[in-house]
Design an enzyme around this catalytic site. Structure first.
Site, short mmCIF file in Angstrom:
data_model
loop_
_atom_site.label_atom_id
_atom_site.label_comp_id
_atom_site.label_asym_id
_atom_site.label_seq_id
_atom_site.Cartn_x
_atom_site.Cartn_y
_atom_site.Cartn_z
CD GLU A 273 -2.45 -1.27 2.85
OE1 GLU A 273 -2.20 -0.27 3.47
OE2 GLU A 273 -3.30 -2.13 2.96
N PRO A 274 1.59 1.58 -0.84
CG PRO A 274 2.90 1.54 -3.08
CD PRO A 274 1.83 0.87 -2.24
N GLY A 275 2.24 4.98 -0.43
CA GLY A 275 1.69 6.26 -0.88
C GLY A 275 2.82 7.14 -1.21
NE ARG A 276 6.70 9.32 3.71
CZ ARG A 276 6.09 10.03 4.55
NH1 ARG A 276 6.24 11.53 4.38
NH2 ARG A 276 5.21 9.76 5.62
CE1 TYR A 316 3.28 13.95 11.01
CE2 TYR A 316 3.29 15.06 8.92
CZ TYR A 316 2.79 14.30 9.89
OH TYR A 316 1.50 13.90 9.58
CB CYS A 343 -1.76 34.92 12.91
SG CYS A 343 -2.34 35.98 11.46
CE1 TYR A 371 -0.22 10.35 3.81
CE2 TYR A 371 2.34 10.23 3.17
CZ TYR A 371 1.16 9.75 3.41
OH TYR A 371 0.76 8.24 3.29
N1 LLP Z 1 -1.64 1.96 4.49
C1 LLP Z 1 -1.83 2.67 5.70
C2 LLP Z 1 -2.79 1.68 6.50
C3 LLP Z 1 -1.37 3.70 6.05
O1 LLP Z 1 -1.72 4.08 7.39
C4 LLP Z 1 -0.45 4.38 5.45
C5 LLP Z 1 -0.22 5.67 5.82
C6 LLP Z 1 -0.03 3.80 4.21
C7 LLP Z 1 -0.59 2.70 3.85
C8 LLP Z 1 0.62 4.63 3.33
O2 LLP Z 1 1.97 4.83 3.84
P1 LLP Z 1 3.09 5.53 2.95
O3 LLP Z 1 3.33 4.76 1.97
O4 LLP Z 1 2.78 6.87 2.58
O5 LLP Z 1 4.50 5.95 4.16
N2 LLP Z 1 0.92 12.47 7.27
C9 LLP Z 1 2.43 11.99 7.50
C10 LLP Z 1 2.12 10.37 6.85
C11 LLP Z 1 1.01 9.72 7.55
C12 LLP Z 1 0.87 8.29 7.03
C13 LLP Z 1 -0.36 7.75 7.49
N3 LLP Z 1 -0.47 6.23 7.05
C14 LLP Z 1 3.62 12.52 6.69
O6 LLP Z 1 3.35 13.70 6.00
O7 LLP Z 1 4.58 12.39 6.92
#
Ligand code: LLP
Length: 418
Positions: A273-276, A316, A343, A371
């Protein structure tokens, strides 16, 4: 490859000068590279080819419809955490049956919506949620496919706010309890166990914590098999880190290769489940310098983007590379803080940076594709930024800048009293 690079002192997004985007659509604006998004996603697909898999892009990182459509067209599945995210996926023609639903607080109406849409799997985070899913599935006369999100109690070695796999975190079901909850799930008539899931945190720069979590999940899979509970897939979550400054996360292919090595001879589909790692370095935030000011011994560059547009530095202490869009040789650099108009003292994008800038210059905040916009708000009644996607030399506006009027829509004052 970096698709936000400098040519002759001018920063480009693919084949488009960032300055052209600013003059056409104004600032602040998020700019995404279609090529970078595709390359990052396809790196997962390539690394996983030959093994049964599903790459479920984590929508929360960047949920712009153009981003989702691009990934859906490339064959992505999706990891969602709300009905809103599911609606976005369905709106762009994403497949419900390649979508997994994560999150600790799924509401009944969201579960019902997802069941009716026919999602692949619920990643269940508590016994209460399991019972709720059973109840809703029975009422709809259907069966819900589920996996349990286990909390493997592994330290992801990342920022505490984005670490999720420790017992002290609210996420998942404690791995020791999970065995019992699996047995309870197996006895429910409207629930079908298909997987096991974990997600230990975000911005991980080492492979080891992933492998530790995987070992623990596989040990549980073994115990479950012994009692006749068979899972079809293992979902390792997201979390692979990216380079913001000098971090050295493993390349996608090395991370996946290490995971697949452990899955050899196991008949388990791998879900990630990649996001970042797909969107962070496929986007930048473009902002203009409004004022330069000096308070005694501190220089401030006041820009038109603020913590409401990009909250990661504030929340963060994240470090994002900030560079002028136009640079000239031999300009005098000064140490300064790059701050926004909100502000709050916490409203900064960068601190103690060496920059040569003047009023009216454009700045590029790198690694802002994940994000960034999704965490933006209307604090200080600031309309959210425009979003743009560049495809080679073409600029596409993929989200219009909000208007002030749109921010007040739906608000009402009290009726006049006579
Ligand atoms: N799967 C689940 C269940 C998650 O909770 C998350 C992220 C992901 C996948 C994706 O993770 P990634 O591959 O993007 O690391 N707002 C924070 C990051 C919060 C991540 C929350 N969960 C930031 O800006 O660093």
């Amino acid at each position: 490859m970096n698709h936000f690079a400098s040519h002759k002192g001018e920063l480009y997004a693919e084949g488009v000068p960032l300055a052209d985007i600013a003059s056409r659509y104004g600032t602040p604006a998020y700019v995404y590279s279609k090529k970078a998004l595709s390359e990052h996603f396809l790196a997962y697909e390539q690394a996983l080819s030959g093994h049964s898999h599903l790459v479920c892009y984590a929508v929360k990182a960047n949920s712009n419809l153009a981003v989702l459509k691009l990934l859906a067209d490339l064959g992505a599945g999706f990891d969602i955490v709300s009905a809103g995210e599911l609606k976005r996926v369905l709106t762009v023609g994403g497949s419900a049956d390649k979508t997994v639903f994560s999150g600790v607080g799924k509401r009944a109406d969201e579960i019902e919506y997802a069941l009716k849409a026919g999602i692949h799997c619920f990643n269940v985070e508590s016994k209460g949620e399991l019972e709720q899913i059973q109840r809703i599935a029975r009422n709809l006369n259907t069966t819900a496919a589920i996996s349990l999100r286990i909390n493997p109690d592994v330290d992801a070695l990342t920022h505490p706010y984005i670490s999720t796999g420790l017992k002290e975190n609210k996420f998942g079901i404690d791995i020791d309890t999970a065995f019992t909850v699996y047995q309870q799930a197996a006895a429910l008539p409207n629930v079908k166990i298909i997987g096991i899931d974990c997600h230990i945190g975000s911005q991980l720069t080492e492979i080891e914590p992933f492998l530790d979590a995987l070992d623990r999940a596989l040990a549980l899979v073994g115990k479950l098999t012994e009692i006749g509970i068979n899972v079809e897939h293992l979902d390792l979550g997201g979390g692979l880190g990216v380079r913001y400054r000098d971090e050295t996360p493993p390349p996608i292919k090395d991370y996946i290769a290490a995971v697949l090595e452990k899955l050899q001879e196991r008949n388990l589909t791998l879900i990630v489940e990649p996001g970042r790692s797909i969107t962070a370095n496929a986007g930048i935030l473009l902002t203009r310098v409004e004022y330069i000011k000096n308070n005694g011994d501190k220089n401030f560059v006041v820009v038109d983007a603020a913590m409401n547009d990009m909250i990661r530095p504030t929340l963060y202490d994240a470090w994002l590379n900030i560079e002028p869009v136009h640079s000239e040789a031999n300009q005098l650099e000064e140490v300064c803080d790059i701050v926004g108009p909100v502000c709050e003292t916490g409203d900064f994008l960068g601190k103690d940076r060496r920059l040569a800038v003047k009023q009216g210059d454009l700045l590029c905040v790198h690694s802002a594709g994940a994000y960034g916009f999704t965490m933006s708000s209307n604090y200080n009644t600031r309309p959210r930024a425009a979003e743009i996607m560049v495809d080679e030399t073409t600029i596409h506006l993929v989200r219009e800048r909000e208007t002030i009027d749109s921010l007040m829509r739906g608000e009402h004052t009290l009726p006049e009293t006579p």
